[in-house]
Design an enzyme around this catalytic site. Structure first.
Site, PDB file in Angstrom:
ATOM      1  N   HIS A 117     -33.684  22.139 -28.101  1.00 16.65           N
ATOM      2  CA  HIS A 117     -32.905  20.925 -28.311  1.00 16.65           C
ATOM      3  C   HIS A 117     -33.197  20.392 -29.717  1.00 16.65           C
ATOM      4  CE1 HIS A 117     -30.748  17.293 -27.209  1.00 16.65           C
ATOM      5  NE2 HIS A 117     -31.716  16.588 -27.764  1.00 16.65           N
ATOM      6  N   ASP A 149     -35.956  21.272 -16.403  1.00 13.41           N
ATOM      7  CA  ASP A 149     -36.081  20.753 -15.042  1.00 13.41           C
ATOM      8  C   ASP A 149     -34.739  20.149 -14.652  1.00 13.41           C
ATOM      9  OD1 ASP A 149     -35.929  18.281 -16.201  1.00 13.41           O
ATOM     10  OD2 ASP A 149     -38.019  17.734 -15.835  1.00 13.41           O
TER      11      ASP A 149
HETATM   12  C1  GRF Z   1     -29.013  24.574 -31.835  1.00 14.11           C
HETATM   13  O1  GRF Z   1     -28.953  23.516 -32.730  1.00 14.11           O
HETATM   14  C2  GRF Z   1     -29.761  24.181 -30.598  1.00 14.11           C
HETATM   15  O2  GRF Z   1     -30.768  23.257 -30.826  1.00 14.11           O
HETATM   16  C3  GRF Z   1     -28.676  23.559 -29.759  1.00 14.11           C
HETATM   17  O3  GRF Z   1     -27.541  24.352 -30.013  1.00 14.11           O
HETATM   18  C4  GRF Z   1     -27.644  24.933 -31.310  1.00 14.11           C
HETATM   19  C5  GRF Z   1     -27.450  26.411 -31.160  1.00 14.11           C
HETATM   20  O4  GRF Z   1     -27.321  27.074 -32.398  1.00 14.11           O
HETATM   21  N1  GRF Z   1     -29.081  23.496 -28.381  1.00 14.11           N
HETATM   22  P1  GRF Z   1     -27.225  28.657 -32.461  1.00 14.11           P
HETATM   23  O5  GRF Z   1     -26.023  29.069 -31.604  1.00 14.11           O
HETATM   24  O6  GRF Z   1     -28.487  29.234 -31.936  1.00 14.11           O
HETATM   25  O7  GRF Z   1     -26.995  28.975 -33.899  1.00 14.11           O
END
Ligand code: GRF
Length: 218
Positions: A117, A149
């Site tokens: 995240h 979770d």
């Molecule tokens: C990332 O910024 C991640 O934190 C979020 O979605 C994005 C995915 O980027 N959950 P990628 O597809 O891995 O380039």
């Protein structure tokens, strides 16, 4: 008690909806044809979007890549579980997977389901985390890898890495700075989990503890 280490190379699946840059980082760290003593190997990629660049990246790396349609959550999850079972998966990584999974799915993979995240959780859960950080006027942002979770972005934190928020940042420039750290944090977190050093049922810890651990390299 951690279910890891397994005493063999763990089989990793990645669920991704988009560009797949975190998938790429995981593929580099846990390649599909691993050395004999590897902690893990990425051997299945699932996307809810047939045109997701993540699927193309997986195929280019020689990893099984499946599109599973997400018309209804039940149908997606049943097909995903079947694919994960068939591939004998030990650990599931959500790398930009833009759908909420059901409590039943989350319970099934408890302790072996990780998400990344783009914020320093518990700050800025949910969508548009970078925009939330800018709107809050934060001086620091970053990323968090955590166990999943039943809440949204609430599970046990495994690794955090921080970046400064700079004057003039917009969502894209901040996201790009965070993404560089994501590519370090996700493989690092998977390594910590597969080696049994962090588990979902570990005593809750502060974000600062997780960040310290990331900064000393685990
Ligand atoms: C990332 O910024 C991640 O934190 C979020 O979605 C994005 C995915 O980027 N959950 P990628 O597809 O891995 O380039």
């Amino acid at each position: 008690m951690s279910r890891f280490p397994l005493g063999r190379t763990a089989r990793i699946a990645v669920l991704a909806s988009g560009r797949g840059s975190n998938l790429e980082a995981l593929l580099r760290a846990f390649p599909p044809t691993p050395p004999g003593d590897a902690l893990g190997t990425v051997c299945l990629v699932i996307s809810n979007r047939p045109e997701a660049p993540a699927l193309a990246r997986a195929r280019a790396a020689g990893v099984e890549a499946r599109h599973v349609a997400y018309d209804r959550r039940e149908g997606f999850e049943a097909a995903a579980v079947a694919a994960l079972d068939e591939a004998d998966i030990d650990l599931v990584c959500l790398a930009g997977f833009m759908r909420i999974l059901s409590p039943a799915f989350v319970r099934r993979y408890r302790g072996r389901l990780l998400n990344i995240h783009p914020s320093l959780l518990p700050a800025h859960r949910g969508l548009h985390a970078q925009r939330q950080a800018l709107e809050a006027g934060d001086a620091e942002s970053g990323c968090t890898v955590h166990f999943v979770d039943e809440g949204v972005d609430t599970g046990t934190i495994v690794v955090q890495r921080s970046v400064p928020v700079l004057d003039g940042d917009d969502e894209e420039s901040l996201a790009e700075r965070i993404r560089e750290q994501e590519h370090l944090a996700f493989p690092e977190a998977v390594g910590l989990v597969l080696s049994g050093r962090v588990a979902a049922d570990a005593a809750p810890e502060s974000s600062a503890d997780a960040r310290d651990r990331a900064e000393v390299g685990g």
